[in-house]
Design an enzyme around this catalytic site. Structure first.
Site, PDB file in Angstrom:
ATOM      1  N   LYS A 174       0.850  -1.194   0.000  1.00  0.00           N
ATOM      2  CA  LYS A 174       0.000   0.000   0.000  1.00  0.00           C
ATOM      3  C   LYS A 174       0.886   1.244   0.000  1.00  0.00           C
ATOM      4  O   LYS A 174       1.481   1.607   1.007  1.00  0.00           O
ATOM      5  CB  LYS A 174      -0.935   0.048   1.217  1.00  0.00           C
ATOM      6  CG  LYS A 174      -2.026   1.095   0.965  1.00  0.00           C
ATOM      7  CD  LYS A 174      -2.605   1.723   2.202  1.00  0.00           C
ATOM      8  CE  LYS A 174      -1.860   2.901   2.726  1.00  0.00           C
ATOM      9  NZ  LYS A 174      -1.789   4.093   1.854  1.00  0.00           N
ATOM     10  N   GLY A 227       6.970   5.300   8.021  1.00  0.00           N
ATOM     11  CA  GLY A 227       6.137   6.494   8.058  1.00  0.00           C
ATOM     12  C   GLY A 227       6.348   7.248   9.342  1.00  0.00           C
ATOM     13  O   GLY A 227       7.385   7.090  10.005  1.00  0.00           O
ATOM     14  N   THR A 229       6.142   8.617  13.136  1.00  0.00           N
ATOM     15  CA  THR A 229       6.210   7.919  14.427  1.00  0.00           C
ATOM     16  C   THR A 229       4.823   7.777  15.056  1.00  0.00           C
ATOM     17  O   THR A 229       4.490   6.717  15.600  1.00  0.00           O
ATOM     18  CB  THR A 229       7.179   8.651  15.381  1.00  0.00           C
ATOM     19  OG1 THR A 229       8.497   8.559  14.811  1.00  0.00           O
ATOM     20  CG2 THR A 229       7.206   8.022  16.759  1.00  0.00           C
ATOM     21  N   GLY A 232       3.045   5.034  13.413  1.00  0.00           N
ATOM     22  CA  GLY A 232       3.667   3.769  13.835  1.00  0.00           C
ATOM     23  C   GLY A 232       3.149   3.321  15.200  1.00  0.00           C
ATOM     24  O   GLY A 232       2.904   2.135  15.422  1.00  0.00           O
ATOM     25  N   GLU A 249       9.856   1.596  10.567  1.00  0.00           N
ATOM     26  CA  GLU A 249      10.901   2.570  10.232  1.00  0.00           C
ATOM     27  C   GLU A 249      10.240   3.924  10.338  1.00  0.00           C
ATOM     28  O   GLU A 249       9.396   4.265   9.510  1.00  0.00           O
ATOM     29  CB  GLU A 249      11.410   2.354   8.798  1.00  0.00           C
ATOM     30  CG  GLU A 249      11.991   0.984   8.532  1.00  0.00           C
ATOM     31  CD  GLU A 249      13.364   0.787   9.154  1.00  0.00           C
ATOM     32  OE1 GLU A 249      13.915   1.741   9.723  1.00  0.00           O
ATOM     33  OE2 GLU A 249      13.866  -0.344   9.085  1.00  0.00           O
ATOM     34  N   CYS A 283      13.989  10.570   5.929  1.00  0.00           N
ATOM     35  CA  CYS A 283      13.871  10.219   7.342  1.00  0.00           C
ATOM     36  C   CYS A 283      15.204  10.355   8.060  1.00  0.00           C
ATOM     37  O   CYS A 283      15.243  10.712   9.227  1.00  0.00           O
ATOM     38  CB  CYS A 283      13.328   8.812   7.472  1.00  0.00           C
ATOM     39  SG  CYS A 283      14.170   7.672   6.390  1.00  0.00           S
ATOM     40  N   GLU A 383      10.539  16.557  14.211  1.00  0.00           N
ATOM     41  CA  GLU A 383      10.914  16.278  12.826  1.00  0.00           C
ATOM     42  C   GLU A 383      10.137  17.218  11.909  1.00  0.00           C
ATOM     43  O   GLU A 383       8.912  17.285  11.978  1.00  0.00           O
ATOM     44  CB  GLU A 383      10.577  14.830  12.478  1.00  0.00           C
ATOM     45  CG  GLU A 383      10.998  14.490  11.066  1.00  0.00           C
ATOM     46  CD  GLU A 383      10.709  13.052  10.699  1.00  0.00           C
ATOM     47  OE1 GLU A 383       9.591  12.585  10.958  1.00  0.00           O
ATOM     48  OE2 GLU A 383      11.601  12.393  10.149  1.00  0.00           O
TER      49      GLU A 383
HETATM   50  P1  NAD Z   1       2.383   8.617   7.416  1.00  0.00           P
HETATM   51  O1  NAD Z   1       2.637   7.879   8.666  1.00  0.00           O
HETATM   52  O2  NAD Z   1       1.333   9.649   7.426  1.00  0.00           O
HETATM   53  O3  NAD Z   1       1.990   7.628   6.231  1.00  0.00           O
HETATM   54  C1  NAD Z   1       2.801   6.530   5.880  1.00  0.00           C
HETATM   55  C2  NAD Z   1       1.909   5.456   5.290  1.00  0.00           C
HETATM   56  O4  NAD Z   1       1.036   4.983   6.314  1.00  0.00           O
HETATM   57  C3  NAD Z   1       1.020   5.920   4.161  1.00  0.00           C
HETATM   58  O5  NAD Z   1       0.909   4.879   3.204  1.00  0.00           O
HETATM   59  C4  NAD Z   1      -0.300   6.153   4.853  1.00  0.00           C
HETATM   60  O6  NAD Z   1      -1.398   6.053   3.980  1.00  0.00           O
HETATM   61  C5  NAD Z   1      -0.307   5.029   5.865  1.00  0.00           C
HETATM   62  N1  NAD Z   1      -1.156   5.235   7.025  1.00  0.00           N
HETATM   63  C6  NAD Z   1      -1.522   6.412   7.601  1.00  0.00           C
HETATM   64  N2  NAD Z   1      -2.334   6.180   8.647  1.00  0.00           N
HETATM   65  C7  NAD Z   1      -2.467   4.836   8.749  1.00  0.00           C
HETATM   66  C8  NAD Z   1      -3.177   3.974   9.636  1.00  0.00           C
HETATM   67  N3  NAD Z   1      -3.905   4.453  10.641  1.00  0.00           N
HETATM   68  N4  NAD Z   1      -3.102   2.645   9.456  1.00  0.00           N
HETATM   69  C9  NAD Z   1      -2.355   2.139   8.464  1.00  0.00           C
HETATM   70  N5  NAD Z   1      -1.678   2.897   7.576  1.00  0.00           N
HETATM   71  C10 NAD Z   1      -1.720   4.235   7.723  1.00  0.00           C
HETATM   72  O7  NAD Z   1       3.797   9.205   7.005  1.00  0.00           O
HETATM   73  P2  NAD Z   1       4.112  10.116   5.756  1.00  0.00           P
HETATM   74  O8  NAD Z   1       3.677  11.494   6.103  1.00  0.00           O
HETATM   75  O9  NAD Z   1       3.615   9.499   4.503  1.00  0.00           O
HETATM   76  O10 NAD Z   1       5.699  10.007   5.699  1.00  0.00           O
HETATM   77  C11 NAD Z   1       6.540  10.832   6.390  1.00  0.00           C
HETATM   78  C12 NAD Z   1       7.111  10.132   7.615  1.00  0.00           C
HETATM   79  O11 NAD Z   1       7.771   8.944   7.287  1.00  0.00           O
HETATM   80  C13 NAD Z   1       8.155  10.963   8.310  1.00  0.00           C
HETATM   81  O12 NAD Z   1       7.884  10.993   9.690  1.00  0.00           O
HETATM   82  C14 NAD Z   1       9.444  10.235   8.051  1.00  0.00           C
HETATM   83  O13 NAD Z   1      10.443  10.423   8.995  1.00  0.00           O
HETATM   84  C15 NAD Z   1       9.010   8.844   7.965  1.00  0.00           C
HETATM   85  N6  NAD Z   1       9.966   8.063   7.217  1.00  0.00           N
HETATM   86  C16 NAD Z   1      10.747   7.164   7.887  1.00  0.00           C
HETATM   87  C17 NAD Z   1      11.675   6.413   7.211  1.00  0.00           C
HETATM   88  C18 NAD Z   1      12.529   5.425   7.909  1.00  0.00           C
HETATM   89  O14 NAD Z   1      13.060   4.568   7.260  1.00  0.00           O
HETATM   90  N7  NAD Z   1      12.675   5.489   9.200  1.00  0.00           N
HETATM   91  C19 NAD Z   1      11.787   6.544   5.833  1.00  0.00           C
HETATM   92  C20 NAD Z   1      10.988   7.473   5.185  1.00  0.00           C
HETATM   93  C21 NAD Z   1      10.062   8.200   5.890  1.00  0.00           C
END
Ligand code: NAD
Length: 480
Positions: A174, A227, A229, A232, A249, A283, A383
């Protein structure tokens, strides 16, 4: 207008209720595609297809054959690299040179790396006191849901898809709702190379609708998530209901530490690459620059001058090095942090404002540096996920380490020094899953990546990835 469906069981289909979502090009603000918004019924169908493939053709296929198919997928991706890179730039806003020469080639290489591992996932034989034959098998987990963000859409997907499939799992991918196009392209390539139906399903939709349904689904054995924190944490809570395997992650606030004895020109390049590569939507971005007080003024002056020379451009222009921020809401969020930093008394030395590339459209922002940031300020703690650098000073090695570790995150860190003893000492003390010495933002599929503390757990890439995509079965054979 391009319309894109879901890939379930090797076929393209609409969402069960026909719902769609727009995909916006952040450089032009145009809607470039409508993609399906998968429902709970679609998630059910994807899980059923993935389960059938796991118990059927994929589960029964010899590992070497699995590897051969994954290698073929990598080759097909490489053949289509120009088009896939273009899609990545169109939906994300990153410069085409990053998509074409860094991200998509790394995604293909990741697939090849794990294709090579498919028939090398071995167990152990274990001497036990009873003299029985005891051995272990590393078995796949089953159905893996890979949920990924919008900053490196295909690469972060591949870090999950490749080891999961190589280990014999099946996958439901997804992508983020903002950036679904390259994941869907991968879904088509999987059909083209003959991956059995259901082995790789790609379902698009929002996190609250589609993502949540995947995390709740009792038929999903593992969630591999990258995504935010806070997302997560929610996934961890929800996954507890069905005791799913999870790897997370998450975010970061990584320190990039410059000691006075460093090669300062190299450190300057490292500081800018560390924060401005990928528009800071990385990230592991070196978003906290820790600078030795002894060189602070000189270093910040040079950094500001260098930053002011970086100009945003059309992401499709091969000469562009700074693209568009991925979405309107992300641009607003980042600019909000700029305001907070000013209110809290940080000194703006470069950038700080929205910009455009002469079209009057697009979510572009000047690369931004704040000096005189104190560890308590919001931009030193949260962040930002944009091209904003917070420079903080330190007096000595101990203070550098203390300030570097003064964060809930622990993804990456950089150390710049010519003193080899200091480099290794500081590397050993940093609470981060990855430490770069005299370099920043370099990756290789063979080297593990993942966080300490609230940056998550589990390691992507490298042989360690298999710890997250296999489970150990112990077999006792009575020899008496
Ligand atoms: P996000 O958490 O909003 O979304 C990430 C994914 O999760 C998307 O596909 C989203 O649709 C899905 N999602 C959102 N809510 C959900 C839920 N309740 N249940 C299941 N899935 C859900 O993050 P974002 O804004 O897309 O990305 C940015 C974040 O990602 C930043 O905080 C960044 O640091 C982090 N990031 C971390 C790494 C790493 O490897 N540590 C790498 C890249 C990005």
């Amino acid at each position: 207008m391009t319309r894109k469906q879901l890939v379930i069981n090797g076929e393209w289909r609409d969402a069960s209720d026909g719902a769609t979502m727009p995909v916006i090009n952040p450089a032009t603000e145009e809607v470039i595609a409508l993609v399906a918004a998968a429902t709970r019924d679609d998630v059910d169908a994807a899980v059923a297809a993935a389960r059938a493939a796991f118990e059927g053709p994929w589960g029964q296929m010899p590992a070497r054959e699995r590897g051969r198919l994954l290698w073929k997928l990598a080759e097909r991706l490489t053949e289509q690299i120009d088009e896939v890179a273009r899609l990545e730039t169109l939906h994300n806003g990153k410069p085409i040179t990053e998509s074409r020469h860094v991200e998509i080639p790394m995604a293909a290489e990741c697939l090849q790396y794990f294709a090579g591992w498919a028939d090398k996932i071995e167990g152990d034989t274990i001497p036990v006191k009873s003299g029985a034959l005891v051995y272990t098998r590393r078995e796949p987990l089953g159905v893996v849901a890979a949920i990924v963000p919008w900053n490196f859409p295909l690469l972060l997907a591949m870090w999950k898809v490749a080891p999961a499939l190589a280990a014999g799992n099946t996958v439901i991918l997804k992508p983020a709702s903002q950036t679904p196009l390259t994941a869907l392209a991968l879904g088509q390539l999987a059909i083209d190379v003959g991956l059995p139906p259901g082995v790789l399903n790609v379902i698009t939709g929002s996190g609250s609708r589609t993502g949540q349904a995947l995390v709740e689904h009792p038929g999903v054995n593992k969630i591999a998530f990258t995504g935010d924190t806070s997302t997560g944490k929610g996934i961890m809570r929800t996954a507890a209901e069905t005791i799913k395997h999870i790897t997370l992650e998450l975010g970061g606030k990584s320190p990039n530490i410059v000691f006075a004895d460093a090669d300062l020109d190299a450190a300057l390049r490292g500081a800018t690459v560390g924060i401005f590569y990928g528009k800071g939507e990385v990230c592991a971005a070196g978003s906290r620059l820790l600078v030795d007080k002894a060189i602070k003024n000189e270093f910040i002056d040079k950094l500001a001058a260098r930053t002011k020379k970086m100009v945003a451009g059309d992401p499709l222009d091969p000469k562009t090095r700074l693209g568009a921020i991925s979405s309107k809401s992300q641009l607003e969020r980042v600019l909000g942090y700029v305001d907070i930093a000013k209110q809290e008394g940080a000194t703006l030395v470069a950038g700080g404002a929205r910009t455009d590339i002469g079209t009057g459209k697009g979510f572009f922002m000047q690369p931004t540096v704040f000096a005189d940031v104190t560890p308590q300020m919001t931009i030193a703690r949260e962040e930002i996920f944009g091209p904003v650098l917070a420079a903080i000073d330190f007096m000595d090695v101990d203070e550098a380490i203390a300030r570097a570790n003064d964060t809930v995150y622990g993804l990456a860190a950089g150390v710049w020094t010519r003193d080899i003893k200091k480099a290794h000492y500081v590397a050993s003390k940093l609470q981060a899953g990855l430490v770069w010495v005299n370099t920043y933002n370099v990756y290789d599929t063979a080297a593990p990546f993942g966080g300490y503390k609230q940056s998550g757990f589990g390691r992507e890439m490298s042989k360690y990835a298999f710890d997250s995509y296999t489970q150990i079965k112990t077999v006792w054979v009575d020899l008496n």
